[in-house]
Design a protein around this motif. Structure first.
Motif, short mmCIF file in Angstrom:
data_model
loop_
_atom_site.label_atom_id
_atom_site.label_comp_id
_atom_site.label_asym_id
_atom_site.label_seq_id
_atom_site.Cartn_x
_atom_site.Cartn_y
_atom_site.Cartn_z
N ARG A 8 0.81 -1.22 0.00
CA ARG A 8 0.00 0.00 0.00
C ARG A 8 0.84 1.27 0.00
N GLY A 9 2.15 1.12 -0.20
CA GLY A 9 3.03 2.28 -0.27
C GLY A 9 3.33 2.90 1.09
N ILE A 10 3.17 2.13 2.15
CA ILE A 10 3.44 2.62 3.50
C ILE A 10 4.80 2.09 3.94
N ASN A 11 5.66 2.99 4.39
CA ASN A 11 6.96 2.58 4.89
C ASN A 11 6.82 2.01 6.30
N VAL A 12 7.41 0.84 6.53
CA VAL A 12 7.31 0.18 7.82
C VAL A 12 8.71 -0.07 8.35
#
Length: 85
Positions: A8-12
């Motif tokens: 989802r294009g979220i940096n973790v």
């Protein structure tokens, strides 16, 4: 969570308790893990984020997790805790 976020294009950023876990995650293609067992881990975490504010944290209700998250999270960030009871 890392894979779900990446889709989802979220940096973790993953904080793990053991150095071995960093290598285990790297073997799964997750290269943004930091061991809280290492000296200087908060600086390493900040380097991996490029200094971007960390606004959300997820903790599995074990040990010093919330305190460690608070060390690197932005002011006003949110920590969500979960556990199996």
């Amino acid at each position: 969570v890392s894979r779900f976020g990446a889709e989802r294009g979220i940096n973790v950023l993953s904080l793990v308790r053991r150095k071995d876990a960093v290598e285990e995650l790297r073997g799964l293609g997750i290269d943004t893990a930091v061991s809280t067992e290492d000296a200087g881990w908060p600086e390493r975490a900040r380097a991996l984020t490029g200094g971007a504010p960390i606004l959300h944290g997820i903790d599995s209700l074990a040990g010093d997790g919330p305190a460690q998250l608070a060390e690197v999270m932005a002011d006003g960030g949110t920590i969500t805790s979960f556990g199996a009871m």
